[in-house]
Design an enzyme around this catalytic site. Structure first.
Site, PDB file in Angstrom:
ATOM      1  N   ARG A  75       0.811  -1.215   0.000  1.00 16.76           N
ATOM      2  CA  ARG A  75       0.000   0.000   0.000  1.00 16.76           C
ATOM      3  C   ARG A  75       0.845   1.266   0.000  1.00 16.76           C
ATOM      4  NH1 ARG A  75      -3.729   0.508   5.112  1.00 16.76           N
ATOM      5  NH2 ARG A  75      -1.646   0.630   6.012  1.00 16.76           N
ATOM      6  N   CYS A 170       8.650  -0.609  25.115  1.00 22.43           N
ATOM      7  CA  CYS A 170       8.975   0.776  25.471  1.00 22.43           C
ATOM      8  C   CYS A 170       8.901   1.025  26.981  1.00 22.43           C
ATOM      9  CB  CYS A 170       8.056   1.741  24.736  1.00 22.43           C
ATOM     10  SG  CYS A 170       6.299   1.357  24.881  1.00 22.43           S
ATOM     11  N   GLN A 197       0.781   5.739  29.962  1.00 19.15           N
ATOM     12  CA  GLN A 197       1.352   5.579  28.637  1.00 19.15           C
ATOM     13  C   GLN A 197       0.678   6.449  27.570  1.00 19.15           C
ATOM     14  OE1 GLN A 197       2.172   0.914  29.617  1.00 19.15           O
ATOM     15  NE2 GLN A 197       2.354   1.485  27.482  1.00 19.15           N
ATOM     16  N   HIS A 310       5.955   8.448  27.813  1.00 17.93           N
ATOM     17  CA  HIS A 310       5.395   7.663  28.907  1.00 17.93           C
ATOM     18  C   HIS A 310       5.904   8.180  30.257  1.00 17.93           C
ATOM     19  CE1 HIS A 310       3.835   5.057  25.975  1.00 17.93           C
ATOM     20  NE2 HIS A 310       4.553   3.967  26.162  1.00 17.93           N
ATOM     21  N   GLN A 385       8.527   7.760  24.362  1.00 20.65           N
ATOM     22  CA  GLN A 385       8.216   6.390  23.959  1.00 20.65           C
ATOM     23  C   GLN A 385       8.708   6.078  22.553  1.00 20.65           C
ATOM     24  OE1 GLN A 385       5.594   5.563  21.501  1.00 20.65           O
ATOM     25  NE2 GLN A 385       6.265   3.429  21.633  1.00 20.65           N
TER      26      GLN A 385
END
Length: 402
Positions: A75, A170, A197, A310, A385
């Site tokens: 795509r 993460c 988060q 985060h 993050q």
């Protein structure tokens, strides 16, 4: 044809607010960039949030390379990316994409990694994988360079011998950047983590959805206030009751619940033991990275309406005493860590201050009053993050391969 441009400061909402803190300088970097004797590299999932951050970090750190392939799904094939003043065409990912590639950076999801990671290794490529596909494989190193670089010391790029290296979750990276220096001094017996988060952990679509929902809620509240002011037929009370409709405007969104002005349990699947997959990743990955099957870890992971960094509250119980002043000094000297711990002005780490930054920030360093002596500490940690929690850690691993 759609195109992307990646520069050294291509970050969503960068510069939104002036930072009160400027972190310490980044670690010593390889400053060579495009050169004939560098490795050939490939970026898999290059059009995604982490894929784009891979390119930014490669540029920021002047990572040496002789060629670079931009790989993505069918795509996205044909899109153009401008990277370091050169135009590249995104190629469709196939098993043959890795012929002649020394290092491949993967961030396209676990299923893609499982399908194409081994194919790349068979062609002599060292794969640094950001998904969870291989993290708990005993034969695959799970690496945070500041924490356990020895786990991958037997792997080098350009030897013709392929290998897999896993990038940790993460939340695990951000937590262990702060906890490990203390663990080395006093040995952690038990760790309790609560995470807050950001949307970036769910990808670019979640970040866009949070931004859209925030705009929609703001518009609706303004409209309700205006209608109530003029005493029209829709009272403000009704607007408040109906405010939950916002998420229904996004039936194809990645987050089921309203995200803006809300928080909720992490959207990972909940397991039979009541923990979700994100929480169990922190448990299992910590044990593997620390090479300590006995360390006790429990986590509660929450999504909050923050864009890309985060935050984590971490409670540590030690085998050996460790006072808060010594802990603070240890953290001040830890690589990749900056201490923001100003009690007088009530200034501690925030997600905004660490967004687009390499360092993990630590504050709220204090003795755990629920434990006798100096056997426990509480700390608060924030880290970007997308950067240290994903792309930067992967590039640091790649640097160690040179």
């Amino acid at each position: 044809m759609a195109s992307l441009s990646v520069s050294r400061h291509n970050h969503l909402l960068s510069g939104l607010l002036p930072a009160r803190h400027k972190p310490t300088s980044r670690p010593t970097r390889v400053r060579m960039s495009l050169r004939d004797d560098g490795p050939s590299i490939a970026v898999v999932g290059v059009t995604g949030a982490v894929g784009q951050e891979f390119l930014s970090v490669l540029s920021d750190r002047d990572f040496p390379y002789r060629s670079i392939k931009m790989l993505a799904s069918q795509r996205s094939a044909g899109r153009r990316i401008n990277f370091e003043d050169r135009d590249y065409v995104v190629e469709e990912l196939t098993a043959d994409s890795f012929e002649g590639v020394d290092i491949a950076l993967f961030s396209a999801g676990g299923s893609i990694s499982k399908k194409f990671g081994p194919a790349a290794v068979d062609r002599g490529t060292v794969v640094v994988d950001n998904s969870s596909a291989f993290r708990m494989d005993e034969k695959v190193p799970l690496v945070i360079p500041e924490v356990n670089p020895e786990a991958m010391q037997h792997i080098k790029a350009g030897t013709g011998k392929g290998a897999l290296i896993a990038n940790p979750n993460c939340s695990t990276i951000i937590c262990l950047m702060a906890a490990t220096p203390l663990h080395r001094r006093a040995k952690v017996l038990r760790m309790v983590v609560s995470t807050y988060q950001a949307a970036s952990g769910a990808g670019a679509a979640a970040m866009e959805e949070l931004e859209l929902q925030t705009r929609e809620v703001w518009i609706k509240l303004r409209l309700c206030s205006l209608l109530a002011w003029f005493e029209l037929y829709l009272p403000l009370r009704l607007c408040e009751e109906e405010s939950g409709f916002i998420y229904e405007l996004l039936p194809d969104g990645v987050v089921v619940l309203q995200y803006a002005f809300n928080l909720f349990s992490h959207n990972a699947s909940v397991l039979s033991n009541g923990y979700n997959e994100e929480e169990m990743k922190m448990v299992k990955e910590t044990r593997k990275i620390w090479n300590d099957k006995d360390v006790k870890v429990t986590a509660t992971c929450i999504r909050v309406p923050v864009m890309r960094a985060h935050a984590e509250s971490v409670n540590l119980q030690f085998e050996n005493p460790l006072d808060e002043d010594t802990a603070r000094d240890i953290l001040k000297n830890a690589p990749g860590v900056v201490v923001i711990d100003d009690r007088e002005s009530n200034h501690f780490p925030t997600p905004l201050e660490v967004s687009n930054k390499d360092d993990v920030a630590v504050g709220r360093i204090r003795q755990d009053l629920s434990q006798d002596g100096n056997q426990g500490l509480d700390i608060f940690v924030c880290g970007d993050q997308i950067r240290k929690g994903a792309a930067l850690n992967a590039i640091q691993i790649a640097e160690m391969l040179l």
